[in-house]
Design a protein around this motif. Sequence first.
Motif: not given
Length: 380
Positions: A119, A123, A126-127, A234, A238, A241
């Motif tokens: 994750a 994550g 994606g961020c 993103f 997401l 995740t």
Amino acid sequence: MAGTTLPTPLYGLYQEEIGFSELMVTVVFAVYAFGVIGVLLLVGNVSDTVGRRPVLLCGLACAAASAVAFLAEGGLPLLCLGRLLSGFSAGLFTGTATAYVLELAPPGRRARAAFAATAANMGGLGCGPLLSGLLAEYAPHPLVLPFAVHLVMLAASFAVTWFLPETVDGARPLRTARPRRPSLPPQVRGVFVPAGLAAFAGFSLLGVFTSVSPAFLAQDLDVHNHAVTGLIVFTAFLGSTLGQLLVPRLGTARAIPLGCLVLIAGLALLAAALAWNTLPPLVLAALVGGSGQGMGLRGAVGEIAAAAPAEHRGGALSALFVVAYFGISIPVIGIGLLAEPLGLSDAGLVFAGCMAVLAAASGLYLLRRPGAGAGAGGAG
């Protein structure tokens, strides 16, 4: 990991400033992937001997050098150098950081640690575009501020990593490290092929969203808002995740073929978005396809981490990510080559069809292999 996808919403701005084709965008993106692959092949298992912490500190240093290259704004050569250094940092992090998180976990928390590692990986990826998209759209200096913020984040990460305990017993000094290709111990070889196939197919979809989706949004959908571009990318991570959250209920062995099935649904939605030039199916493709990728990735990491002896875990996971990053690079370059004669939408349709066939073949292989129904109770 956020730094590796930070340039995604900015490629259009770089194209305007420097002037290069869509094929060159995919080549610049692939430079990053080949940087990852090169590091994983040469030093993918070096953390098994010199320790996890020194390798992670070297990865942070490469990430900082990448940010400096982007801040210099020296044209296409520095852009490629920044992507290459970013690939080096990701290559140093992927297998090593995953193994480190698993080893730092208290007894009985291995399943949660596997989720935390994957994750954090997804994550962070994606961020990156979400952060740079927001800054590029609503703050000044869109090609400077995202990388300055990234340098601040790296400084904080370096300080935290410096004080982490080492988990490799008898770790040797970093200067004694010698290049060695990632090795697969006999215990891992039986699960590596299906895990690698799933990782390749899943990462290929993420490669499309992080390389050519900004151009599709701008050229075919007339979406020029950098924040929207970053948000859609993103959404794919997401979804990844969220897909990983389902794995404990499914078990790692079942999660991989089911992830392939969900991935095929995401590719079908992507094909619909490309064929009809509409935004909603693209958003759904990011969410659904990302979920399938996340299920397959966590299942693959769990299966390989459980099968690998501790002294070979970093190398085995690095080998998995070598296959995954080939999935990011080769199909993306293929789209870039086809975009010139066919157009971006038709090139994307060819990609979606090819990856759907690969995912279907992977799922069928996984379902037919002996013991495919096992592993329902664990998350690796």
